[in-house]
Design an enzyme around this catalytic site. Structure first.
Site, mmCIF file in Angstrom:
data_model
loop_
_atom_site.group_PDB
_atom_site.id
_atom_site.type_symbol
_atom_site.label_atom_id
_atom_site.label_comp_id
_atom_site.label_asym_id
_atom_site.label_seq_id
_atom_site.Cartn_x
_atom_site.Cartn_y
_atom_site.Cartn_z
ATOM 1 N N HIS A 385 42.257 52.453 19.938
ATOM 2 C CA HIS A 385 40.512 52.975 19.210
ATOM 3 C C HIS A 385 41.046 53.253 17.978
ATOM 4 O O HIS A 385 40.413 53.760 17.281
ATOM 5 C CB HIS A 385 40.542 54.435 20.246
ATOM 6 C CG HIS A 385 39.002 54.420 19.981
ATOM 7 N ND1 HIS A 385 38.478 54.320 19.500
ATOM 8 C CD2 HIS A 385 38.604 55.319 21.252
ATOM 9 C CE1 HIS A 385 37.434 55.045 19.578
ATOM 10 N NE2 HIS A 385 37.383 55.585 21.057
ATOM 11 N N ASP A 389 36.173 50.737 17.714
ATOM 12 C CA ASP A 389 35.655 52.121 17.846
ATOM 13 C C ASP A 389 35.170 51.383 19.391
ATOM 14 O O ASP A 389 35.145 50.112 19.832
ATOM 15 C CB ASP A 389 34.604 52.357 17.165
ATOM 16 C CG ASP A 389 34.788 53.529 16.361
ATOM 17 O OD1 ASP A 389 35.698 53.377 15.817
ATOM 18 O OD2 ASP A 389 35.026 52.432 15.100
#
Length: 414
Positions: A385, A389
């Site tokens: 992450h 995304d």
């Protein structure tokens, strides 16, 4: 007695950027007769376990490195008297004591899992050749005394036997005492890499369910001809792999790597695909170079070849390095899905679950609801992450899903 000229067996090159290896087990002892290219000993690196062959036929006269010694590439390991030379006295190898370690004193060494034990791998997934879903899988090996990756490490089951004996069997009430064994190097490597991967990356997993009715029909119609033509069974796995690779072109961040300082990102031009493979010693992740150029047939053949070399112990360290994206076939052992661990420094790993029949609501042309049965699979993408995304992950899985549900044609199998 005067010794005749002998040949020194040295630590050979074990792959690019590998500078040393650890002696794990001697297969011959001083006084044993050996043939040329017959394995003398097994050594391990953080990339692969391998056997070191004798460069000549003769008699092993002296062992220069004992088990657990870390030896530089090019350093001497043993001496062999050529068959046509005069006999010489045999030197006794250095002694090393191996004593059981009580459970309370056991120190844990710790690598990637659902990412292989491979330089930059993760997996977990090593394929089971007989599985309907494919030959790679991420399930844990049945006997885990590597391998990563993981990827990443090859050897016989015997080589995985621990150096430390089991605790005496004194407990008759429960069928025996707990067994304490020395953790094999490959498991230590896998453990360390897995923990390190979770430490350095912000990892999470997104899962989608895919209707693969079109793929299932194509496979049924062509699997017999495919096996006659290629010698390999047509599983679902190469279809999943093909769709996963194609989707990387649309969402390139999934095929990227962050640098250690998190200041730059490399978007890889090619997909060097890591495929997690289960082996008797643990998980390894061989890399299929330029996988974007392979057809479904080419992928099926490359996957089968890599799995065979891993299980035969002939995979090399260079074959386990340089991956940019990894796939683990967790469904080969019946798992619905899992949350695989990223193979650093990659940014994502895709897990493919087992194919199951599911009830599916369908509306006909008149708007009436009916229920049908469709083969389905769960795809799970674990991603970093820090660079990927959630929307990127969802778009990527959506692109893979679309390709699989639209299906391929028989011409794609040529």
């Amino acid at each position: 007695m005067t010794a005749s000229p002998t040949t020194t067996v040295s630590m050979p090159s074990l792959g690019e950027n590998v500078t040393e290896g650890t002696v794990t087990r001697w297969l011959k002892q001083p006084g044993d007769t050996i043939d040329i290219d017959e394995p003398l000993l097994e050594v391990a690196t953080d990339k692969v376990d391998t056997e070191i062959p004798s460069p000549i036929a003769g008699v092993l006269t002296e062992i220069l490195a004992v088990e657990d010694d870390v030896i530089d590439i090019g350093a001497p390991l043993a001496r062999v008297e050529p068959t046509d030379a005069a006999p010489v006295s045999v030197a006794t190898p250095p002694s090393v004591s191996h004593q059981p370690t009580p459970p309370a004193q056991e120190a844990g060494d710790i690598v990637p899992a659902h990412s292989p034990a491979q330089p930059n791998s993760t997996s977990e997934t090593a394929p089971s050749a007989a599985s309907e879903t494919g030959s790679y899988e991420q399930s844990a090996p049945e006997t885990r005394p590597t391998p990563e990756p993981a990827a990443t490490i090859a050897a016989s089951t015997d080589s995985a036997r621990p150096d430390v004996g089991s605790v005496p069997d004194t407990d008759t009430s429960s069928g025996g005492a707990d067994r304490v064994e020395k953790l094999p190097r490959i498991r230590r490597t896998i453990a360390a890499r897995m923990v390190e991967s979770l430490r350095v990356a912000a990892q999470l997993t997104t899962v989608v369910e895919v209707d693969i009715s079109s793929i299932a029909q194509l496979r049924r119609d062509n699997k017999e001809a495919f096996e006659r033509r290629t010698g390999h069974k047509l599983s679902y796995l190469p279809f999943f792999v093909k769709a996963a690779i194609e989707a990387l072109r649309e969402i390139p961040v999934v095929n990227s790597s962050l640098d250690a300082d998190v200041t730059t990102v490399t978007y890889h031009r090619a997909c060097h695909l890591g495929m997690a493979v289960d082996s008797p010693k643990g998980l390894m992740v061989p890399v299929l170079r330029e996988a974007q150029n392979l057809s479904i047939t080419g992928l099926a053949e490359a996957i089968a070849s890599a799995a065979e070399r891993v299980r035969a112990g002939t995979i090399g360290a260079d074959d386990l390095s340089g991956g940019t994206f990894t796939i683990t076939n967790t469904g080969s052992r019946g798992a619905l899905f899992d949350t695989p661990i990223i193979n650093q420094p990659q940014s994502a790993i895709l897990g493919t679950g087992t194919v199951v029949e599911r009830l599916k609501p369908i509306y006909d042309a008149s708007g009436n609801l009916t229920i049908a049965v469709a083969p389905s699979v769960h795809l799970s993408l674990s991603y970093d992450h820090r660079i990927v995304d959630g929307a990127d992950a969802a778009r990527y899985l959506g692109a893979v899903k679309q390709r699989l549900e639209q299906g391929y044609s028989a011409s794609d199998l040529i």
